[in-house]
Design a protein around this motif. Structure first.
Motif, PDB file in Angstrom:
ATOM      1  N   HIS A  73       0.980  -0.793  -0.161  1.00 48.10           N
ATOM      2  CA  HIS A  73       0.087   0.304  -0.169  1.00 48.10           C
ATOM      3  C   HIS A  73       0.953   1.027   0.015  1.00 48.10           C
ATOM      4  CE1 HIS A  73       1.089  -0.349   4.191  1.00 48.10           C
ATOM      5  NE2 HIS A  73       1.226   0.699   4.342  1.00 48.10           N
ATOM      6  N   ASP A  75       0.869   5.277   1.870  1.00 46.14           N
ATOM      7  CA  ASP A  75      -0.208   6.274   3.071  1.00 46.14           C
ATOM      8  C   ASP A  75      -0.390   7.115   1.855  1.00 46.14           C
ATOM      9  OD1 ASP A  75       0.797   4.537   4.687  1.00 46.14           O
ATOM     10  OD2 ASP A  75       3.039   5.549   5.741  1.00 46.14           O
ATOM     11  N   HIS A 130       4.673   0.524   0.099  1.00 49.65           N
ATOM     12  CA  HIS A 130       5.681   0.121   0.773  1.00 49.65           C
ATOM     13  C   HIS A 130       4.615  -1.973   1.516  1.00 49.65           C
ATOM     14  CE1 HIS A 130       3.630   2.811   2.804  1.00 49.65           C
ATOM     15  NE2 HIS A 130       3.709   2.435   4.326  1.00 49.65           N
ATOM     16  N   ARG A 148       1.977  10.520  12.103  1.00 56.08           N
ATOM     17  CA  ARG A 148       1.423  10.928  10.239  1.00 56.08           C
ATOM     18  C   ARG A 148       0.851  12.582  10.713  1.00 56.08           C
ATOM     19  NH1 ARG A 148      -1.159   6.481   7.505  1.00 56.08           N
ATOM     20  NH2 ARG A 148       0.055   4.649   7.865  1.00 56.08           N
TER      21      ARG A 148
END
Ligand SMILES: O=C(O)CCC(=O)C(=O)O
Ligand SMILES: [Mn+2]
Length: 152
Positions: A73, A75, A130, A148
């Motif tokens: 996926h 982010d 990743h 994040r």
């Protein structure tokens, strides 16, 4: 998580800690924020200083053993904005982290040890995916914190 219209267990445990009202939409799930724990606030402050960032949320993943994983996926959720900076702190068992370009080619493998900090920035989410694959070797628990910044 929701996959092909079915609710299935994700192969790891997950928790979302964030400043008030910052929920996270991911794989069609909405994670409501849990208030910061003192130890997470301390780690966030240190990572913010080190990265010169303003992280306001952390996704905590617990890989219970070698069978837990996260699939390929990026982010790239809209709430992270363009070219997000992501800081990933690992504790516990050493696991392989894989990165590959979305246009193909070989993937590279990084061995993330306890106490390591991996920083992903610039176009790493736009161009790369990743993953943390299952391990063939038995592994004890690993906890990973990905800090994040949710843009308001
Ligand atoms: O556990 C890791 O190292 C990666 C976790 C990850 O990619 C994520 O939570 O988005
Ligand atoms: Mn990720």
């Amino acid at each position: 998580m929701l996959m092909f219209g079915r609710v299935i267990d994700i192969p790891r445990l997950q928790a979302w800690y964030a400043d008030a009202e910052l929920s996270y939409r991911y794989s069609k799930m909405t994670l409501a924020p849990t208030p910061w724990l003192p130890v997470l606030t301390e780690l966030r402050n240190r990572v913010n200083t080190f990265c010169q960032a303003q992280f306001n949320a952390v996704l905590v993943n617990c890989y219970r053993d070698h069978k837990d994983s996260v699939g390929w996926h990026s982010d790239d959720e809209v709430e992270l904005g363009k070219n997000p900076l992501i800081a990933s702190l690992s504790f516990g068992a050493t696991r392989d982290f894989q990165l590959k370009h979305k246009n193909g080619g070989e993937s590279i493998k990084l061995s993330l040890q306890s106490g390591s900090l991996l920083v992903m920035g610039d176009k790493s989410q736009e161009y790369y995916q990743h993953a943390l694959p299952k391990s063939r070797i038995e592994k004890s628990m690993r906890i990973n914190l990905t800090f994040r910044e949710i843009k308001k």
